[in-house]
Design a protein around this motif. Structure first.
Motif, short mmCIF file in Angstrom:
data_model
loop_
_atom_site.label_atom_id
_atom_site.label_comp_id
_atom_site.label_asym_id
_atom_site.label_seq_id
_atom_site.Cartn_x
_atom_site.Cartn_y
_atom_site.Cartn_z
N ARG A 102 0.84 -1.21 0.00
CA ARG A 102 0.00 0.00 0.00
C ARG A 102 0.87 1.26 0.00
NH1 ARG A 102 -5.34 -1.29 1.46
NH2 ARG A 102 -5.57 -3.47 2.11
N ALA A 103 1.91 1.26 0.86
CA ALA A 103 2.79 2.43 0.93
C ALA A 103 3.52 2.63 -0.39
CB ALA A 103 3.79 2.24 2.07
N SER A 104 3.97 1.53 -0.98
CA SER A 104 4.70 1.62 -2.24
C SER A 104 3.83 2.18 -3.36
CB SER A 104 5.24 0.24 -2.63
OG SER A 104 5.99 0.30 -3.80
N SER A 105 2.60 1.74 -3.42
CA SER A 105 1.68 2.23 -4.46
C SER A 105 1.45 3.73 -4.31
CB SER A 105 0.35 1.48 -4.37
OG SER A 105 0.52 0.11 -4.63
N ARG A 106 1.29 4.16 -3.06
CA ARG A 106 1.05 5.59 -2.83
C ARG A 106 2.27 6.43 -3.20
NH1 ARG A 106 -0.87 9.59 -4.02
NH2 ARG A 106 -0.89 11.42 -2.68
N VAL A 107 3.46 5.99 -2.80
CA VAL A 107 4.68 6.74 -3.10
C VAL A 107 4.92 6.79 -4.61
CG1 VAL A 107 7.19 6.75 -2.85
CG2 VAL A 107 5.75 6.31 -0.87
N SER A 108 4.77 5.65 -5.28
CA SER A 108 4.96 5.62 -6.73
C SER A 108 4.01 6.58 -7.43
CB SER A 108 4.75 4.20 -7.27
OG SER A 108 5.75 3.34 -6.82
N HIS A 109 2.77 6.60 -6.97
CA HIS A 109 1.78 7.48 -7.59
C HIS A 109 2.11 8.94 -7.33
CE1 HIS A 109 -2.06 8.16 -9.59
NE2 HIS A 109 -2.23 9.16 -8.73
N GLN A 110 2.62 9.23 -6.15
CA GLN A 110 3.01 10.61 -5.82
C GLN A 110 4.14 11.08 -6.75
OE1 GLN A 110 3.93 11.06 -1.67
NE2 GLN A 110 4.44 13.23 -1.85
N ILE A 111 5.11 10.21 -6.99
CA ILE A 111 6.20 10.53 -7.91
C ILE A 111 5.67 10.66 -9.34
CG2 ILE A 111 8.35 9.67 -8.93
CD1 ILE A 111 8.91 8.34 -6.20
N LEU A 112 4.76 9.76 -9.71
CA LEU A 112 4.14 9.80 -11.03
C LEU A 112 3.44 11.13 -11.27
CD1 LEU A 112 3.69 7.57 -13.32
CD2 LEU A 112 1.42 7.32 -12.35
N GLU A 113 2.72 11.60 -10.26
CA GLU A 113 2.03 12.89 -10.37
C GLU A 113 3.02 14.03 -10.58
OE1 GLU A 113 -0.21 13.20 -6.78
OE2 GLU A 113 -2.07 12.47 -7.71
N GLY A 114 4.10 14.02 -9.76
CA GLY A 114 5.09 15.10 -9.84
C GLY A 114 5.81 15.13 -11.17
N LEU A 115 6.18 13.98 -11.69
CA LEU A 115 6.86 13.93 -12.99
C LEU A 115 5.92 14.36 -14.11
CD1 LEU A 115 8.85 10.58 -12.63
CD2 LEU A 115 9.78 12.90 -12.55
N THR A 116 4.65 13.99 -14.00
CA THR A 116 3.66 14.39 -15.00
C THR A 116 3.50 15.91 -15.00
OG1 THR A 116 2.49 12.30 -14.71
CG2 THR A 116 1.29 14.09 -15.79
N GLN A 117 3.49 16.50 -13.82
CA GLN A 117 3.38 17.96 -13.71
C GLN A 117 4.60 18.66 -14.31
OE1 GLN A 117 2.77 18.50 -9.51
NE2 GLN A 117 0.70 17.61 -9.57
N SER A 118 5.75 17.95 -14.33
CA SER A 118 6.96 18.51 -14.92
C SER A 118 7.06 18.20 -16.41
CB SER A 118 8.20 17.95 -14.20
OG SER A 118 8.20 18.33 -12.84
N GLY A 119 6.01 17.61 -16.98
CA GLY A 119 5.97 17.34 -18.41
C GLY A 119 6.81 16.15 -18.84
N LEU A 120 7.06 15.21 -17.93
CA LEU A 120 7.89 14.06 -18.25
C LEU A 120 7.06 12.80 -18.41
CD1 LEU A 120 10.79 14.71 -15.71
CD2 LEU A 120 10.88 15.03 -18.18
#
Length: 436
Positions: A102-120
């Motif tokens: 559960r923790a891993s899924s949340r952290v991965s998604h948080q990074i996914l969101e941040g990278l998406t916001q940076s256009g990556l």
């Protein structure tokens, strides 16, 4: 235009020039960036992900690995479920594995969101095949795993498509069951398999302290000695990263950095400056270079024959190589001869040495081996009393001048005996020199 009240730190042209000086060195190379769970939870995460966007814009290939210790601890408190191990290297029971997923899924998604916001572009992968750690010293580690295989083809496919792979500290066994893996170990294994240039551990620590003193640079030998010694020379909070830094370098990764990921601009400053802001752990750049013996004469002769045909190197018979074999130094990978260089001295000019017969197999070009051989030869010349080195080249003079810091000179710089050979050869090479 900036929003009212918004402050922006101006970028100086000197800063840009400093970064651009490193671009040719790192372009196209792979960096493993390992984010500690505490760093993911910190408000500086968005800045870090922007820094990663800068790395990608400079054609540096990035693979992200993340930890979950901080988030796992929080989940344990919220759900009132005790955890059997925080780091992913001890015993992982079923309840802890459930929270880790559960923790891993949340952290991965948080990074996914941040990278998406940076256009990556980015992707969470299932590229880690794992096997159970098993029973160690009589203790069954249950759902704790170790890396069995990494699907490097899949990861490289993502990288070559311009995406950043996000690697979770969860592996999968042959039947698809989940196993928890220590993220420091995972970063090290990935760096080794992907032939990465760097591992950057972004952690909530300024670097590695040795007996309370923050060290900006540490050789792998010194760090290994400190870790193996008695007492607490290395802070327990960074011990895992220090141990895996040693493992990474001894597996062939050139550099490992430990940087405080909570500090603004720390990642870029560490990579694109000589001083850095964290701790750099480095290996012996010259450990693959050794002096030639008589048994190597035939190998040297065979290695350089094609260069002689192209008139890159002066012709030497096998007998000539045998007579002067003690002047040669060899670079080997897995006992295969990859490169050579020679170093000669002159009785009539004791402070002068000549570097010659530099050759690197074409397959290994653009990997810095030629420069490493020249640097090694210069160090050897200086140790043996030389204050100046010479090099004569017909086709590689720009390499000596632009990459190795040599300057062109005249034949008057040559010792008398060497000048006579130079004039008789009619090859008309450029003469270059460097002060030591």
């Amino acid at each position: 235009m900036n929003a009212p009240g918004q402050t922006v730190t101006p970028i100086k042209p000197t800063d840009l020039r400093g970064i651009l000086a490193y671009v040719p060195r790192f372009q196209g190379q792979i960096f493993i960036v390992a984010l500690d769970g505490v760093v993911v939870a910190d408000e500086n995460l968005s800045n870090l992900l922007l820094d990663i966007a800068v790395l990608r814009s400079l054609q540096i290939k990035v693979v992200l690995v993340h930890g979950i210790g901080h988030q796992l601890k929080e989940l344990s408190v919220i759900r009132q479920v005790p955890i059997s191990d925080l780091a992913g290297s001890g015993v992982t029971d079923a309840a802890t594995l459930d929270l880790a997923i559960r923790a891993s899924s949340r952290v991965s998604h948080q990074i996914l969101e941040g990278l998406t916001q940076s256009g990556l572009k980015c992707a969470i992968t299932n590229s880690i095949r794992a096997v159970p750690l098993g029973v160690l010293k009589g203790v069954d580690h249950q759902f704790t795993g170790k890396v069995d295989r990494i699907d490097t083809d899949f990861i490289m496919h993502l990288i070559n498509a311009g995406a950043i792979p996000i690697i979770q500290p969860i592996g999968f066994d042959r039947d698809g069951r989940s196993l928890r893996i220590n993220s420091d170990l995972l970063a090290t294994e990935l760096a080794t398999e992907l032939h990465a240039t760097k591992v950057v551990f972004l952690a909530p620590h300024a670097g590695i302290e040795v007996r309370g003193e923050l060290r900006r640079q540490l050789s792998v030998d010194e760090l290994g000695t400190q870790l193996a010694g008695l007492g607490d020379a290395i802070d327990s909070r960074v011990r895992s990263k220090a141990q895996h830094a040693v493992q990474a370098i001894r597996s062939g990764v050139p550099r490992v950095h430990l940087v405080d990921g909570r500090v603004h601009d720390a990642l870029l400053t560490e990579i694109f400056s000589n001083d850095g802001v964290g701790t750099l752990v480095y290996g012996n750049d010259y450990q693959q270079i050794r002096r030639a013996t008589k048994r190597d004469a035939r190998r040297i002769y065979d290695l350089t024959r094609n260069a002689v045909k192209r008139e890159e190197l002066i012709h030497r018979t096998l007998q000539a190589v045998e007579r002067n074999v003690e002047n040669f130094y060899l670079f080997e990978i897995d006992e295969n001869l990859i490169a050579c260089v020679s170093l000669s001295f002159y009785p009539d000019k004791p402070g002068v040495a000549e570097i010659g017969s530099l050759y690197v197999l074409p397959f290994y070009h653009r990997r810095g081996i030629g420069k490493k051989m020249i640097e090694f030869a210069c160090q050897e010349a200086k140790k043996r009393g030389a204050s100046q080195v010479l090099a004569l080249s017909t086709q590689s003079f720009t390499f000596f001048s632009a990459v190795c810091g040599f300057t062109e000179t005249t034949k008057d710089a040559l010792p008398d005996a060497r000048r006579q050979v130079f004039e008789q050869s009619q090859r008309n090479p450029r003469i270059l020199t460097k002060a030591l």
